[in-house]
Design a protein around this motif. Sequence first.
Motif, PDB file in Angstrom:
ATOM      1  N   ALA A  55      10.135   3.060  -5.581  1.00 14.44           N
ATOM      2  CA  ALA A  55       9.419   2.502  -4.435  1.00 14.44           C
ATOM      3  C   ALA A  55       7.982   2.197  -4.845  1.00 14.44           C
ATOM      4  CB  ALA A  55       9.440   3.473  -3.255  1.00 14.44           C
ATOM      5  N   ILE A  56       7.437   1.122  -4.270  1.00 16.23           N
ATOM      6  CA  ILE A  56       6.055   0.722  -4.545  1.00 16.23           C
ATOM      7  C   ILE A  56       5.390   0.302  -3.237  1.00 16.23           C
ATOM      8  CG2 ILE A  56       4.540  -0.920  -5.722  1.00 16.23           C
ATOM      9  CD1 ILE A  56       6.592  -1.189  -7.907  1.00 16.23           C
ATOM     10  N   TYR A  57       4.213   0.852  -3.002  1.00 17.86           N
ATOM     11  CA  TYR A  57       3.387   0.438  -1.864  1.00 17.86           C
ATOM     12  C   TYR A  57       2.172  -0.315  -2.412  1.00 17.86           C
ATOM     13  CZ  TYR A  57      -0.126   0.708   1.830  1.00 17.86           C
ATOM     14  OH  TYR A  57      -1.103   0.403   2.740  1.00 17.86           O
ATOM     15  N   LYS A  58       1.891  -1.467  -1.853  1.00 14.22           N
ATOM     16  CA  LYS A  58       0.791  -2.288  -2.347  1.00 14.22           C
ATOM     17  C   LYS A  58      -0.128  -2.667  -1.190  1.00 14.22           C
ATOM     18  CE  LYS A  58       1.640  -6.575  -3.459  1.00 14.22           C
ATOM     19  NZ  LYS A  58       2.146  -7.755  -4.202  1.00 14.22           N
ATOM     20  N   ARG A  59      -1.433  -2.554  -1.429  1.00 10.01           N
ATOM     21  CA  ARG A  59      -2.425  -2.964  -0.433  1.00 10.01           C
ATOM     22  C   ARG A  59      -3.523  -3.756  -1.125  1.00 10.01           C
ATOM     23  NH1 ARG A  59      -4.038  -1.739   4.733  1.00 10.01           N
ATOM     24  NH2 ARG A  59      -6.255  -1.988   5.180  1.00 10.01           N
ATOM     25  N   THR A  60      -3.857  -4.882  -0.567  1.00 12.85           N
ATOM     26  CA  THR A  60      -4.904  -5.724  -1.132  1.00 12.85           C
ATOM     27  C   THR A  60      -6.142  -5.689  -0.247  1.00 12.85           C
ATOM     28  OG1 THR A  60      -4.000  -7.662  -0.007  1.00 12.85           O
ATOM     29  CG2 THR A  60      -3.275  -7.269  -2.264  1.00 12.85           C
ATOM     30  N   TYR A  61      -7.300  -5.735  -0.897  1.00 13.33           N
ATOM     31  CA  TYR A  61      -8.584  -5.803  -0.205  1.00 13.33           C
ATOM     32  C   TYR A  61      -9.258  -7.101  -0.646  1.00 13.33           C
ATOM     33  CZ  TYR A  61      -7.704  -0.819   0.496  1.00 13.33           C
ATOM     34  OH  TYR A  61      -7.135   0.392   0.827  1.00 13.33           O
ATOM     35  N   GLY A  62      -9.104  -8.128   0.188  1.00  9.84           N
ATOM     36  CA  GLY A  62      -9.621  -9.422  -0.227  1.00  9.84           C
ATOM     37  C   GLY A  62      -8.802  -9.957  -1.393  1.00  9.84           C
ATOM     38  N   LYS A  63      -9.446 -10.710  -2.265  1.00  6.29           N
ATOM     39  CA  LYS A  63      -8.767 -11.332  -3.389  1.00  6.29           C
ATOM     40  C   LYS A  63      -8.920 -10.539  -4.678  1.00  6.29           C
ATOM     41  CE  LYS A  63      -8.599 -15.702  -5.978  1.00  6.29           C
ATOM     42  NZ  LYS A  63      -9.183 -17.055  -6.149  1.00  6.29           N
ATOM     43  N   ASP A  64      -9.965  -9.733  -4.773  1.00  5.92           N
ATOM     44  CA  ASP A  64     -10.313  -9.128  -6.061  1.00  5.92           C
ATOM     45  C   ASP A  64     -10.017  -7.646  -6.166  1.00  5.92           C
ATOM     46  OD1 ASP A  64     -11.339 -11.563  -7.106  1.00  5.92           O
ATOM     47  OD2 ASP A  64     -13.169 -11.275  -5.947  1.00  5.92           O
ATOM     48  N   TYR A  65      -9.382  -7.032  -5.139  1.00  2.53           N
ATOM     49  CA  TYR A  65      -9.069  -5.611  -5.212  1.00  2.53           C
ATOM     50  C   TYR A  65      -7.630  -5.385  -4.758  1.00  2.53           C
ATOM     51  CZ  TYR A  65     -14.125  -5.064  -5.530  1.00  2.53           C
ATOM     52  OH  TYR A  65     -15.441  -5.156  -5.920  1.00  2.53           O
ATOM     53  N   LYS A  91      -2.118   0.046  -5.714  1.00  3.73           N
ATOM     54  CA  LYS A  91      -0.672   0.240  -5.761  1.00  3.73           C
ATOM     55  C   LYS A  91      -0.364   1.723  -5.974  1.00  3.73           C
ATOM     56  CE  LYS A  91       0.714  -4.202  -7.840  1.00  3.73           C
ATOM     57  NZ  LYS A  91       1.419  -4.816  -8.986  1.00  3.73           N
ATOM     58  N   ALA A  92       0.737   2.172  -5.361  1.00  5.66           N
ATOM     59  CA  ALA A  92       1.230   3.530  -5.576  1.00  5.66           C
ATOM     60  C   ALA A  92       2.748   3.463  -5.612  1.00  5.66           C
ATOM     61  CB  ALA A  92       0.763   4.467  -4.473  1.00  5.66           C
ATOM     62  N   GLY A  93       3.366   4.208  -6.530  1.00  2.00           N
ATOM     63  CA  GLY A  93       4.810   4.127  -6.649  1.00  2.00           C
ATOM     64  C   GLY A  93       5.434   5.364  -7.247  1.00  2.00           C
TER      65      GLY A  93
END
Length: 199
Positions: free
Chosen positions: A128-138, A141-143
Motif C-alpha cells: 500500500a502507498i499513500y501519497k500527498r502533494t503540496y503544490g507542485k514541488d513537494y 509518500k508512505a508505504g
Amino acid sequence: MEANLAEPGYSLELSSPIPIGYPRATLKFPLGEVSMQEREEEEEEEEKNKRMLSVNGILKRQVMDGVCSALYTDEELRLRYAYKDDALSFIPTISLPSNAASFAFKRRIIPSDKLSYWYKFDSNMWSAIYKRTYGKDYKFKAGYDSEVRLAWVSLWVGDEAGKVKSTPMKMKVQFMLQVPQDDIKTSVLMFRVKKRWDI
C-alpha cells in the motif's frame, strides 16, 4: 522492414537483430499485434540446442468503461481489465495456466491525496502507498510491502516526475526512511540529489 496491408490499420513488420540473431515477423492490427520468432532452447539431457518457434501477442479492446487486454508471452496468458476515471482505478489480473490472480486499487481521496493498494491472491502478499502533494514541488509518500516486510516514508523536494531544469534552483532532492518490520534497529535513512548546471 514494414509494409502496410490493404486494410486500414493492418501492417506486417520484418526485423532482425544485427549482427546475429533470428528474424522476427510481427502482424499489427487495430486490436493489437502478434509476433513470431525462432529461438534456441537448450536441452539438458541431449546437451544441445533445440530450435523452437516463439509466439507472442497482445490484444486490447474497450469493454464498458475500461480496457480489457490479453498478453501472451513465454507460454503464459495474462488477462487484465483496467477501469480508470479521475478518482478511481481498479485493475484485476489473472495469469494462466498458473492461475495467479491479483488486483490493484487506486483512489484519489481529494486532489492532493491518493491511496494505492495491491494484493496477490496466490501468495497473500500486499502493498500500500499513500501519497500527498503540496503544490507542485513537494510530495510526501508512505508505504508498506508485505513481501519484503518493509515500511518506508519518502519526501520529494522538486517535481518528482518533471525535468530538473524546470524546478527551483534546477535541483531535486529525495529523502527516504526505510524501516524493516523484523529489525527496526537496521532502519536506513537515504537521500539523493539531482542538480543541473548550465555551462
